[in-house]
Enzyme design. Structure first.
Site, mmCIF file in Angstrom:
data_model
loop_
_atom_site.group_PDB
_atom_site.id
_atom_site.type_symbol
_atom_site.label_atom_id
_atom_site.label_comp_id
_atom_site.label_asym_id
_atom_site.label_seq_id
_atom_site.Cartn_x
_atom_site.Cartn_y
_atom_site.Cartn_z
ATOM 1 N N SER A 15 0.724 -1.184 -0.118
ATOM 2 C CA SER A 15 -0.029 0.131 0.032
ATOM 3 C C SER A 15 0.738 1.350 -0.028
ATOM 4 O O SER A 15 1.594 1.428 0.768
ATOM 5 C CB SER A 15 -1.041 0.346 1.424
ATOM 6 O OG SER A 15 -1.692 1.116 1.307
ATOM 7 N N SER A 17 -0.609 4.141 0.960
ATOM 8 C CA SER A 17 -1.116 4.908 1.763
ATOM 9 C C SER A 17 -0.221 5.751 2.925
ATOM 10 O O SER A 17 -0.458 6.664 3.343
ATOM 11 C CB SER A 17 -2.541 4.227 2.185
ATOM 12 O OG SER A 17 -3.642 4.185 1.427
ATOM 13 N N THR A 62 -9.008 -1.715 3.024
ATOM 14 C CA THR A 62 -8.613 -1.958 1.788
ATOM 15 C C THR A 62 -9.181 -3.637 1.313
ATOM 16 O O THR A 62 -9.607 -4.264 2.295
ATOM 17 C CB THR A 62 -7.270 -1.615 1.091
ATOM 18 O OG1 THR A 62 -7.331 -1.836 -0.235
ATOM 19 C CG2 THR A 62 -6.073 -2.445 1.857
ATOM 20 N N LYS A 66 -13.326 -4.152 2.565
ATOM 21 C CA LYS A 66 -14.083 -2.996 2.514
ATOM 22 C C LYS A 66 -15.710 -3.275 2.653
ATOM 23 O O LYS A 66 -16.507 -2.635 3.311
ATOM 24 C CB LYS A 66 -13.993 -2.491 1.047
ATOM 25 C CG LYS A 66 -12.825 -1.621 0.886
ATOM 26 C CD LYS A 66 -12.720 -1.022 -0.650
ATOM 27 C CE LYS A 66 -11.362 -0.360 -0.758
ATOM 28 N NZ LYS A 66 -11.378 0.249 -2.055
ATOM 29 N N ASP A 101 -13.989 6.463 -1.877
ATOM 30 C CA ASP A 101 -13.467 6.350 -3.283
ATOM 31 C C ASP A 101 -14.186 6.863 -4.561
ATOM 32 O O ASP A 101 -13.595 7.263 -5.283
ATOM 33 C CB ASP A 101 -13.737 4.611 -3.614
ATOM 34 C CG ASP A 101 -12.525 3.897 -2.894
ATOM 35 O OD1 ASP A 101 -11.429 4.251 -2.848
ATOM 36 O OD2 ASP A 101 -12.958 2.720 -2.610
ATOM 37 N N GLY A 125 -15.943 -3.069 -15.318
ATOM 38 C CA GLY A 125 -15.810 -3.427 -13.995
ATOM 39 C C GLY A 125 -17.164 -3.349 -13.230
ATOM 40 O O GLY A 125 -17.945 -2.258 -13.360
ATOM 41 N N ASN A 148 -19.307 -5.495 -17.696
ATOM 42 C CA ASN A 148 -18.230 -6.582 -16.705
ATOM 43 C C ASN A 148 -18.162 -7.758 -17.239
ATOM 44 O O ASN A 148 -19.075 -8.473 -17.924
ATOM 45 C CB ASN A 148 -19.191 -6.483 -15.369
ATOM 46 C CG ASN A 148 -18.121 -6.986 -14.152
ATOM 47 O OD1 ASN A 148 -16.934 -6.527 -14.210
ATOM 48 N ND2 ASN A 148 -18.510 -8.004 -13.266
ATOM 49 N N THR A 150 -18.548 -10.745 -15.638
ATOM 50 C CA THR A 150 -19.480 -11.358 -14.988
ATOM 51 C C THR A 150 -21.052 -10.520 -15.276
ATOM 52 O O THR A 150 -20.963 -9.448 -14.487
ATOM 53 C CB THR A 150 -19.413 -11.593 -13.527
ATOM 54 O OG1 THR A 150 -17.907 -12.219 -13.655
ATOM 55 C CG2 THR A 150 -20.510 -12.797 -12.905
ATOM 56 N N GLY A 238 -4.534 6.402 -12.029
ATOM 57 C CA GLY A 238 -5.047 5.979 -10.959
ATOM 58 C C GLY A 238 -4.694 6.794 -9.728
ATOM 59 O O GLY A 238 -5.062 6.907 -8.527
HETATM 60 P P1 NAP Z 1 -12.990 -6.258 -6.954
HETATM 61 O O1 NAP Z 1 -14.012 -5.542 -6.119
HETATM 62 O O2 NAP Z 1 -12.201 -7.278 -6.662
HETATM 63 O O3 NAP Z 1 -13.525 -5.904 -8.287
HETATM 64 C C1 NAP Z 1 -12.527 -6.334 -9.448
HETATM 65 C C2 NAP Z 1 -13.345 -6.103 -10.748
HETATM 66 O O4 NAP Z 1 -12.313 -6.378 -11.912
HETATM 67 C C3 NAP Z 1 -14.582 -7.068 -11.187
HETATM 68 O O5 NAP Z 1 -15.540 -6.137 -11.908
HETATM 69 C C4 NAP Z 1 -14.021 -8.130 -12.068
HETATM 70 O O6 NAP Z 1 -14.776 -8.687 -12.651
HETATM 71 C C5 NAP Z 1 -12.972 -7.351 -12.848
HETATM 72 N N1 NAP Z 1 -11.816 -8.167 -13.273
HETATM 73 C C6 NAP Z 1 -10.909 -8.819 -12.755
HETATM 74 N N2 NAP Z 1 -10.039 -9.602 -13.523
HETATM 75 C C7 NAP Z 1 -10.594 -9.213 -14.792
HETATM 76 C C8 NAP Z 1 -10.152 -9.795 -16.012
HETATM 77 N N3 NAP Z 1 -9.042 -10.660 -16.208
HETATM 78 N N4 NAP Z 1 -10.919 -9.525 -16.954
HETATM 79 C C9 NAP Z 1 -12.068 -8.741 -16.826
HETATM 80 N N5 NAP Z 1 -12.442 -8.414 -15.538
HETATM 81 C C10 NAP Z 1 -11.792 -8.542 -14.554
HETATM 82 O O7 NAP Z 1 -11.667 -4.952 -6.804
HETATM 83 P P2 NAP Z 1 -11.736 -3.110 -6.677
HETATM 84 O O8 NAP Z 1 -11.951 -2.862 -5.257
HETATM 85 O O9 NAP Z 1 -13.213 -3.019 -7.260
HETATM 86 O O10 NAP Z 1 -10.727 -2.883 -7.290
HETATM 87 C C11 NAP Z 1 -10.397 -2.815 -8.780
HETATM 88 C C12 NAP Z 1 -9.074 -2.048 -9.326
HETATM 89 O O11 NAP Z 1 -9.011 -0.693 -8.893
HETATM 90 C C13 NAP Z 1 -7.865 -2.689 -8.393
HETATM 91 O O12 NAP Z 1 -6.921 -2.788 -9.529
HETATM 92 C C14 NAP Z 1 -7.331 -1.751 -7.068
HETATM 93 O O13 NAP Z 1 -6.284 -1.640 -6.905
HETATM 94 C C15 NAP Z 1 -8.119 -0.495 -8.140
HETATM 95 N N6 NAP Z 1 -8.361 0.782 -7.195
HETATM 96 C C16 NAP Z 1 -7.708 1.851 -7.115
HETATM 97 C C17 NAP Z 1 -8.291 2.990 -6.530
HETATM 98 C C18 NAP Z 1 -7.290 4.206 -6.693
HETATM 99 O O14 NAP Z 1 -7.714 5.105 -5.538
HETATM 100 N N7 NAP Z 1 -6.855 4.397 -7.617
HETATM 101 C C19 NAP Z 1 -9.227 2.746 -5.411
HETATM 102 C C20 NAP Z 1 -9.943 1.280 -5.374
HETATM 103 C C21 NAP Z 1 -9.368 0.420 -6.240
HETATM 104 P P3 NAP Z 1 -15.773 -9.884 -12.430
HETATM 105 O O15 NAP Z 1 -16.965 -9.223 -11.628
HETATM 106 O O16 NAP Z 1 -16.232 -10.723 -13.785
HETATM 107 O O17 NAP Z 1 -14.926 -10.760 -11.356
#
Ligand code: NAP
Length: 280
Positions: A15, A17, A62, A66, A101, A125, A148, A150, A238
Site C-alpha cells: 500500500s 497510503s 482495503t 471493504k 473512493d 468493472g 463487466n 460477470t 489512478g
Molecule cells: P474488486 O471488487 O475485486 O473488483 C474487480 C473487478 O475487476 C470486477 O469487476 C472483476 O470482474 C474485474 N476483473 C478482474 N479481473 C478481470 C479480468 N481478467 N478480465 C475482466 N475483468 C476482470 O476490486 P476493486 O476494489 O473494485 O478494485 C479494482 C481495481 O481498482 C484494483 O486494481 C484496485 O487496485 C483499483 N483501485 C484503485 C483505487 C485508486 O484510488 N486509484 C481505489 C480502489 C481500487 P468480475 O466481476 O467478472 O470478477
C-alpha cells in the site's frame, strides 16, 4: 501524544497510503504516524474493536475487507448504499464508516471534465470501486453503462442506480464505445504484474473520449498507452484517485485541509522509483 492512523487489508504491504499520509502529516507538522496492518477477514471484527481500545485515531480499509467492515461500524448512509467502506474515524469514540473512493474518483475526473451531467460514461468493472464510482456519476446525472466480465454482477449494480444499463465485455462493448464521452477502467486489468493487459484497444477509442484508469501501478497502464495511440486528448491516471480518496479520509480524521500536492508527489516518487520488474 502521537496520533496513530493506519490501513488494514490483506495483502497490505504494497500500500502507498502510509507514504502518502505520512508526507501529509509532515507537511502540516502534525504529531502523527500512519502504518499498514495486515488483517484477515476472520480477524476484522477484533481488529476494529482493538483499534478503538488502543486509541487509534483513524483507519483506511482495503481489499478484501471493504464490504465486511460495513458491519462493524456506524456507516454513513452513502457508504451503506455503496455497500462498502474505505475509511473509519474513531474520533467520536464510536467507529464511523465512510466511503471516499467515489468522491476521490469524481475529483480526479473533474480535473479534466467540467460537467458530469448528461455525459455518457462507460465503466469497465462492477466490483467495489466500480460501485462507488458509478454511485457518484449516477447521482450527478451521468448516463452510466456498466460493462463487466460477470454480466449478473453488472446487472445487480445497475439495479441500484437511476440511469444505468449493463452489458458484457464482447461485441456490445465495441459497439457502445463509439458513442461514449468517458471511459473508466475500474477493473484490476492492467495492474502490475499484468502490465500488458487491457480490455480496450486504441482502435475502439476516439480522440474526444476521456480515458480514466483507476489502476495506479503502473502509473501509465496499457489502457492509457492505447489512449495515447488513439490521439485521446484527456486522460486521468489512478494516482489522482488514490490521492483524492486519501485526502478525503485525511480531512475526515484531522478536519484540516490536506496538502494534495505533497501527497501526490510522495506517491509518484515511490512509483517512479520502483524497478520495472519488481513485484509489488
Ligand atoms: P474488486 O471488487 O475485486 O473488483 C474487480 C473487478 O475487476 C470486477 O469487476 C472483476 O470482474 C474485474 N476483473 C478482474 N479481473 C478481470 C479480468 N481478467 N478480465 C475482466 N475483468 C476482470 O476490486 P476493486 O476494489 O473494485 O478494485 C479494482 C481495481 O481498482 C484494483 O486494481 C484496485 O487496485 C483499483 N483501485 C484503485 C483505487 C485508486 O484510488 N486509484 C481505489 C480502489 C481500487 P468480475 O466481476 O467478472 O470478477
Amino acid at each position: 501524544m502521537k496520533r496513530i492512523y493506519g490501513i488494514i487489508g490483506d495483502p497490505v504491504a504494497h500500500s502507498l497510503s502510509p507514504v502518502m499520509h505520512n508526507a501529509a502529516f509532515e507537511k502540516l507538522g502534525l504529531d502523527a504516524l500512519y502504518l499498514a496492518f495486515r488483517v484477515s477477514k476472520g480477524e476484522l471484527k477484533d481488529a476494529i474493536r482493538g483499534a478503538k481500545s488502543l486509541g487509534i485515531a483513524g483507519l483506511n480499509v482495503t481489499i478484501p475487507l471493504k464490504e465486511k467492515a460495513l458491519f462493524f461500524v456506524n456507516a454513513e448512509e452513502e457508504a451503506k448504499k455503496i455497500g462498502a467502506i474505505n475509511t473509519i474515524d474513531f474520533g467520536s469514540g464510536t467507529p464511523v464508516g465512510y466511503n471516499t473512493d467515489g468522491i476521490g474518483s469524481m475529483q480526479a475526473l473533474k480535473e479534466v471534465v467540467d460537467e458530469i451531467k448528461g455525459k455518457k460514461v462507460l465503466i469497465l468493472g462492477a466490483g467495489g470501486a466500480a460501485r462507488a464510482i458509478s454511485f457518484y456519476l449516477d447521482a450527478e446525472g451521468a448516463k452510466v453503462t456498466i460493462a463487466n466480465r460477470t454480466k449478473e454482477r453488472a446487472a445487480q449494480l445497475t439495479s441500484i442506480l437511476h440511469n444505468a444499463k449493463s452489458i458484457g465485455l464482447g461485441a456490445e462493448l465495441t459497439k457502445q464505445l463509439k458513442d461514449m464521452d468517458i471511459l473508466i477502467n475500474a477493473t484490476s486489468v492492467g495492474m502490475h504484474p499484468n502490465e500488458d493487459a487491457t480490455l480496450v484497444r486504441a482502435d475502439l477509442m476516439h480522440p474526444d473520449l476521456v480515458v480514466f484508469d483507476i489502476v495506479y501501478n503502473p502509473m501509465e497502464t496499457k489502457l492509457l498507452k492505447e489512449a495515447k495511440k488513439a490521439g485521446v486528448k484527456k486522460v486521468v491516471d489512478g494516482v489522482k484517485m488514490l490521492v483524492y480518496q486519501g485526502a478525503a479520509s485525511f480531512k475526515i480524521w484531522t478536519k484540516k485541509e490536506p496538502p494534495i500536492a505533497e501527497m501526490e508527489k510522495a506517491v509518484r516518487d515511490v512509483l517512479n522509483s520502483i524497478p520495472k520488474r519488481k513485484v509489488l
